[in-house]
Design a protein around this motif. Structure first.
Motif, short mmCIF file in Angstrom:
data_model
loop_
_atom_site.label_atom_id
_atom_site.label_comp_id
_atom_site.label_asym_id
_atom_site.label_seq_id
_atom_site.Cartn_x
_atom_site.Cartn_y
_atom_site.Cartn_z
N ASP A 1 24.44 10.37 15.32
CA ASP A 1 25.10 9.23 14.14
C ASP A 1 23.61 8.71 14.46
OD1 ASP A 1 26.94 10.52 12.73
OD2 ASP A 1 28.47 9.30 13.51
N GLU A 2 23.61 7.88 15.35
CA GLU A 2 22.39 6.41 15.41
C GLU A 2 21.42 7.98 15.18
OE1 GLU A 2 20.82 4.02 18.32
OE2 GLU A 2 22.06 4.87 18.54
N LEU A 3 21.07 8.73 15.73
CA LEU A 3 19.30 9.59 15.73
C LEU A 3 19.85 10.27 13.81
CD1 LEU A 3 19.77 11.58 18.81
CD2 LEU A 3 18.17 9.66 18.50
N SER A 4 20.15 10.50 13.47
CA SER A 4 20.27 10.58 11.37
C SER A 4 19.92 9.15 11.14
CB SER A 4 21.39 11.70 11.64
OG SER A 4 21.85 11.08 10.23
N SER A 5 20.72 8.48 11.83
CA SER A 5 20.25 6.91 10.34
C SER A 5 19.30 6.69 10.86
CB SER A 5 21.09 5.81 11.34
OG SER A 5 21.11 5.04 10.49
N ILE B 1 19.74 9.21 7.28
CA ILE B 1 21.40 9.21 6.29
C ILE B 1 22.28 9.53 7.64
CG2 ILE B 1 23.08 11.80 6.37
CD1 ILE B 1 19.57 13.25 5.61
N THR B 2 23.36 9.27 6.41
CA THR B 2 24.71 8.27 7.72
C THR B 2 25.48 9.40 7.40
OG1 THR B 2 23.98 6.40 6.83
CG2 THR B 2 26.86 6.61 6.80
N LEU C 1 16.74 17.41 13.02
CA LEU C 1 16.30 15.74 13.81
C LEU C 1 15.11 16.69 14.88
CD1 LEU C 1 19.57 14.86 14.72
CD2 LEU C 1 18.15 13.60 14.17
N TYR C 2 15.76 18.54 14.77
CA TYR C 2 14.87 18.71 16.06
C TYR C 2 13.10 19.36 15.74
CZ TYR C 2 13.38 23.13 18.56
OH TYR C 2 12.34 24.52 19.01
N ARG C 3 13.25 19.40 14.24
CA ARG C 3 11.71 19.52 13.86
C ARG C 3 10.95 18.21 14.12
NH1 ARG C 3 15.42 22.58 11.65
NH2 ARG C 3 14.60 25.25 11.08
N ILE C 4 11.81 16.79 14.11
CA ILE C 4 11.12 15.71 13.99
C ILE C 4 10.74 15.50 15.72
CG2 ILE C 4 11.43 13.15 14.38
CD1 ILE C 4 12.95 14.01 11.39
N LEU C 5 12.01 15.14 16.90
CA LEU C 5 12.02 15.24 18.37
C LEU C 5 11.13 15.87 18.64
CD1 LEU C 5 15.32 13.99 18.52
CD2 LEU C 5 13.51 13.03 18.20
N LYS C 6 11.12 17.67 18.88
CA LYS C 6 10.52 18.35 19.33
C LYS C 6 8.74 17.94 19.65
CE LYS C 6 10.32 21.79 21.71
NZ LYS C 6 11.01 23.28 22.42
#
Length: 925
Positions: free
Chosen positions: A450-454, A459-460, A499-504
């Motif tokens: 939830d925190e990473l998405s926000s 996105i919530t 998130l994977y496409r952002i963090l990796k």
């Protein structure tokens, strides 16, 4: 791009080989429709375009070229055959991308150069030297430290990924010398990555000190006999020739026989046709859009390799028949990666039942596969809804979830791995977005979805309470209607994939790929297996202890009431404060600014107890008994799993700033083992019949790491010889002989030794030892006077942390400390103490993580597959072994733990592991 106004020409020399490997490691697998891998091509193209884009808006260089390595072998291998011998061959899926990357450079209209027998660095050095002769300004685009030897007044290094420019000051910060002496320092220190030998025992700092003192390498080697330190002197004399050879390996050639001249590197915009054809062939839609916008070319979008993480509309479907499921499985298999999430009836993996599985292959699209809805009946689901039979669905999913060619992406995948393991599915290979976030940003924020998405997607996600309710009316997920369940579950998989496409892609440029790949991801299956194994507890012993603690609590309550002189609720902090500071008139009390009540926390009570006051001392004991009873003896009985007869703790990989694991249900990290009552709790953890427990504990690991990091020769020598480190410290600091030492003096030294690790203050040490603050300060001053390297370490670490915002462990883990910049002096002081401790505690945590990761293979290689690792508590590992195998297992366990740092790190102190065997955990000590 026009020529600079001052007329000085400016050339950019791009380290193309460095770009390639950064791009490859930064991005997940990516293929064209024909199956050709293109992740490195895509990453390289983006990096090159971003550089060209930024330069067009800012620097406006007149000349630019990309320089590549031609082959692994070069003239240095003739000098030293083992040069770069340790480097593995290029990854199999990277090899076909090399030629495509050369095509990318051509498509962007940039000259590229490579030359057999020379490295890219040599060509950069050659062109840089020629440009300087002509009076040009030179910018070398690279993060390679070897190129720092080229820096001068008009030559800089530019790390484009970090947007950092390095000149003289940056070189001195890195090497401790000016650029013209970098080669000499590297000749002494060597380079393990390139297998440059250097001189054993001499690192960068020592090499810089020597070169600054003697001027250059030749002078140092000629006068090596003058050096006072015996080991250093002998090593320099013995390995002088190796230092000279190393100099030839690290010194860049400035006379490579290049055929293309500087004048051919003039900057110009790319031609639209060739660039469009290249981007079309690689199917790089989003990059084409950016290129079109920048250059104004008419580059129409084509089929993409999906690189978007934002979508205008989501498409979530509920899969309730086998044909649809097979379609998703086929698509995921072809894609080579899929985001996975499970839905269950609870959070405890040893008790929860699988309800459904969700999959997502591309942003905005996901499915939910229900398999356990309505099984138990309920108000919302009077009838079991249509869904695929659980056994059939899992049989279809199993090949996908176990396919080594398909990457499974998840958020906190340890949970899903454990749930699926109970269903006979071995989930692998995996990537975990929670752990990527943790490796990148530990200490900055939480790492829940939830925190990473926000934070990253704005996105919530749908809250769980919106689908399951709250409080007494909350239902389990198997009772959630399928429409709500689909939206909730599919969204989880979709967001995880985004998130994977952002963090990796951040891992490599932010230099935490190794942390993630060697300390985070491989620990997931290890902890999952440990949690599933659990540990047996003696319920009868726990009940007996619970009664014993209840009796102790009642007795203490009566004694405290008698000391107070009137009845009150001992468990009430407010009433206790009134007794201590109003009725009894004790000094040192303070009131809470929020409640106005007297503060009666452990620190206050310990201070009063150390002053000799009996009532607060008994309250501390009362609280300890109450905690042991509620948290352990009562709770552990309730946590015994009906299926296994064991308790199964849950480990959290991303809960602390330093890499230490935490656990809950039950929390095994906080058992107060220094007290007799706490040790009784450990006695209730037992081995199954026919088995024993093995407890393996690192001896004083944090002090050993401190000795290594701070370079304290006296401590290192003591550890090498196996000396009693606390007695040695007492002897050094207080000037008393070890023989016949007063145990109290040793206790004081022990308190300082461990307190220093946590940045203890005079106040804290005084409270701990029951002495005056003046005496405590005197002890600390004497300690630092005897071991000045520790104060230097502390000062240097805090200064570095304030500058960067984080500290690093010896394995590269970044521990961010936000309190360092807090306006509140107390919080800032806490941050400074945390900065001092984090590299030590964090390195210790990394060491035991490595030991746990290596342990299963070590036991298997020794034929000890029946020996199971059950628990990790701070610096200790607990195993269960058949009685006949325990003695054989101990040396394997001890050796694996003692050598956990290798080959990544060579500590200058030995790691000692104490092992014990027993029927219960306490006996194993």
């Amino acid at each position: 791009m026009s020529e600079p106004a001052d007329g000085q020409k400016h050339i950019y020399l791009v380290d193309g080989s460095g770009f390639i490997f950064r791009a490859y490691h930064a991005l997940p697998p990516m293929t064209r429709k024909d199956g050709t891998p293109v992740n490195a091509v895509y990453g390289f193209s983006n990096m090159l375009f971003k550089l060209l884009q930024d330069l067009g808006e800012n620097e406006k260089p007149t000349h630019l070229a990309v320089i590549f390595d031609a082959a692994r072998k070069n003239f240095r291998n003739d000098i030293y055959a083992d040069y770069k011998a340790h480097r593995p061959p290029a990854p199999e899926d990277l090899v076909p991308q090399f030629s495509l990357i050369r095509d990318a450079v051509v498509a962007f209209g940039v000259p590229s150069i490579e030359l057999e027998g020379y490295e890219a660095d040599d060509l950069i050095a050659t062109y840089a030297a020629e440009a300087r002769k002509r009076g040009w300004k030179v910018t070398i685009v690279s993060s390679d430290k070897d190129l720092m030897q080229l820096i001068d007044d008009d030559t800089e290094l530019f790390d484009s990924m970090k947007n950092v420019r390095i000149g003289y000051d940056g070189v001195e910060a890195k090497f401790g010398v000016t650029p013209d002496k970098v080669v000499d320092v590297q000749s002494l220190a060597g380079d393990s990555v390139d297998n440059v030998p250097g001189v054993p025992g001499i690192g960068i700092k020592t090499a810089a000190q020597l070169i600054n003192e003697y001027g250059d390498l030749d002078t140092l080697l000629a006068r090596a006999g003058e050096i006072k330190q015996p080991k250093r002197r002998e090593s320099l004399i013995e390995h002088a020739e190796m230092a000279r050879i190393s100099r030839e390996l690290v010194r860049l050639a400035k006379d490579a026989p290049v055929e293309v001249g500087l004048d051919d590197f003039t900057v110009h915009e790319p031609e639209a046709g060739p660039l469009q054809a290249f981007l079309d062939a690689q199917q790089f839609r989003s990059l084409k859009v950016k290129v079109n916008h920048h250059y104004g070319h008419d580059l129409a979008a084509t089929d993409p390799v999906s690189d978007a993480v934002t979508v205008e509309k989501t498409e979530y479907v509920c899969v309730t028949d086998m044909d649809a499921l097979k379609g998703w499985i086929k698509a995921a298999t072809e894609a080579g990666q899929v985001a996975v999430d499970t839905e269950t009836t609870g959070l405890n993996t040893s008790k929860a039942d699988l309800v459904g599985v969700s999959l997502s292959i591309e942003p905005g699209k996901a499915c939910y596969i229900p398999v356990g809805h309505g099984v138990m009946g309920g108000d919302l689901l009077a009838e079991k809804p249509k869904q695929i039979d659980k056994a059939e669905a899992l049989a279809a999913l199993k090949p996908l979830l176990e396919d080594p060619a398909v990457l499974k992406i998840g958020q906190n995948l340890k949970y899903d791995m454990s749930i699926l393991a109970r269903e006979g599915i071995d989930l692998h290979p995996i990537d975990d977005t929670m752990l990527m976030s943790y490796a990148l940003d530990a200490g900055l924020h939480g790492h829940g979805m939830d925190e990473l998405s926000s934070l990253h997607l704005d996105i919530t996600p749908i809250p769980f309470k919106d689908v399951a309710g709250t409080g007494k009316k909350q239902i389990t997920f198997d009772q959630v209607p399928l429409d709500k369940a689909t939206d909730y579950a599919a969204e989880d998989a979709d967001i995880t994939g985004r998130l994977y496409r952002i963090l990796k892609p951040r891992l490599a440029p932010e230099q935490v790929t190794t942390v993630y790949e060697t300390l985070e991801r491989p620990l997931v299956p290890v902890l999952s297996a440990m949690e599933r194994a659990g540990i047996k507890v003696d319920v009868a012993e726990l009940n007996r202890l619970s009664n014993e603690f209840a009796t102790g609590i009642q007795k203490l309550d009566e004694e405290i009431q008698k000391l107070a002189g009137r009845p009150f609720n001992v468990a009430s902090p407010k009433q206790l404060g009134e007794i201590l500071f109003e009725d009894m008139g004790l000094k040192g009390g303070k009131k809470s600014s929020k409640t106005g009540a007297w503060t009666t926390d452990a620190e206050v009570l310990e201070g009063l107890a150390n002053e000799g006051h009996e009532l607060p001392a008994k309250v501390l004991q009362f609280r300890q008994f109450a905690k042991l009873k509620s948290t352990y003896t009562d709770a552990l009985v309730a946590q015994v799993n009906d299926r296994t007869g064991r308790v199964h703790t849950s480990y959290h990989l991303a809960a602390t700033t330093t890499g230490r694991l935490s656990s809950n249900d039950p929390n095994l990290q906080n058992i107060p083992i220094r007290t007799e009552e706490g040790r009784k709790i450990r006695k209730a953890f037992i081995a199954e019949k026919g088995n024993v427990l093995i407890a393996a504990d690192y001896s004083q690991i944090e002090l050993r790491i401190l000795a290594h990091i701070a370079g304290i020769d006296a401590l290192k020598e003591a550890f090498e010889k196996g000396t009693d480190i606390h007695a040695m410290t007492a002897s050094e600091v207080f000037g008393v002989p070890v023989e016949g030492m007063d145990p109290m003096v040793r206790r004081q030294a022990k308190a300082i030794n461990f307190g220093i690790i946590y940045g203890i203050s005079a106040f804290g040490l005084a409270r701990q030892l029951g002495i005056s603050r003046g005496d405590a300060q005197g002890y600390i001053d004497a300690y630092f006077e005897r071991f000045p390297g520790i104060r230097h370490y502390m000062t240097e670490t805090v200064d570095g942390a304030k500058e960067k915002g984080y500290v690093s462990t010896l394995f590269g883990r970044k521990c961010h400390i936000k309190a360092l910049t807090d306006k509140n002096p107390m919080k800032r002081g806490f941050g400074e103490r945390a900065a001092i401790n984090a590299p030590i505690q964090g390195t210790a945590a990394d060491v035991i993580r490595r030991a746990m990761i290596h342990m299963p293979a070590a036991l298997e290689d020794a034929g000890l597959t029946d020996v199971r690792m059950l628990l990790q508590v701070h610096d200790e590992l607990v195993f269960e072994a058949p009685e006949g195998l325990a003695e054989k297992a101990v040396p394997v366990i001890r050796e694996t733990m003692a050598n956990a740092c290798a080959p990544a790190l060579e500590l200058t102190v030995p790691l000692i592991v104490d092992c014990g065997i027993g029927k219960d955990w306490e006996e194993a000590h």
